[in-house]
Design a protein around this motif. Sequence first.
Motif, PDB file in Angstrom:
ATOM      1  N   GLU A 132      23.512  45.635  50.804  1.00 42.26           N
ATOM      2  CA  GLU A 132      22.531  44.746  50.169  1.00 42.26           C
ATOM      3  C   GLU A 132      21.207  45.454  49.912  1.00 42.26           C
ATOM      4  N   CYS A 133      20.664  46.105  50.948  1.00 41.91           N
ATOM      5  CA  CYS A 133      19.330  46.682  50.805  1.00 41.91           C
ATOM      6  C   CYS A 133      19.336  48.208  50.903  1.00 41.91           C
TER       7      CYS A 133
ATOM      8  N   CYS B   8      23.221  45.117  56.950  1.00 41.66           N
ATOM      9  CA  CYS B   8      22.404  45.206  58.133  1.00 41.66           C
ATOM     10  C   CYS B   8      22.125  43.802  58.685  1.00 41.66           C
TER      11      CYS B   8
ATOM     12  N   CYS C  78      23.670  49.617  54.491  1.00 40.23           N
ATOM     13  CA  CYS C  78      23.732  48.222  54.074  1.00 40.23           C
ATOM     14  C   CYS C  78      24.008  48.126  52.576  1.00 40.23           C
TER      15      CYS C  78
HETATM   16 ZN   LIG Z   1      20.315  45.048  54.511  1.00 43.20          ZN
END
Ligand SMILES: [Zn+2]
Length: 88
Positions: free
Chosen positions: A64-65, A83, A62
């Motif tokens: 983002e994270c 995700c 992911c």
């Molecule tokens: Zn994520």
Amino acid sequence: MTITDEALKTVELDQGAVGRLSRMDSLQNQSLAKGLRERESVGLALIQEALRRLDAGTYGICTECGDPIVAERLSVFPESGTCAHCGH
Ligand SMILES: [Zn+2]
């Protein structure tokens, strides 16, 4: 004879209504196709992005994270960079 005339008139009206519906259908299909084309160009950018991540070795992670993206999600959205928690 009046009844026959009425019946003919009804048939003509029905055909007119069908014609209008068909035109509405084709208009709807046109906008659908337009939307699909726009989505395709967005999808292409995402796919190119996914290929870059594949090259960089970060595909399936992911953006983002940093969590791994579940295989189930990747099989449905192979171009997905995030995700399920972070969006699509
Ligand atoms: Zn994520």
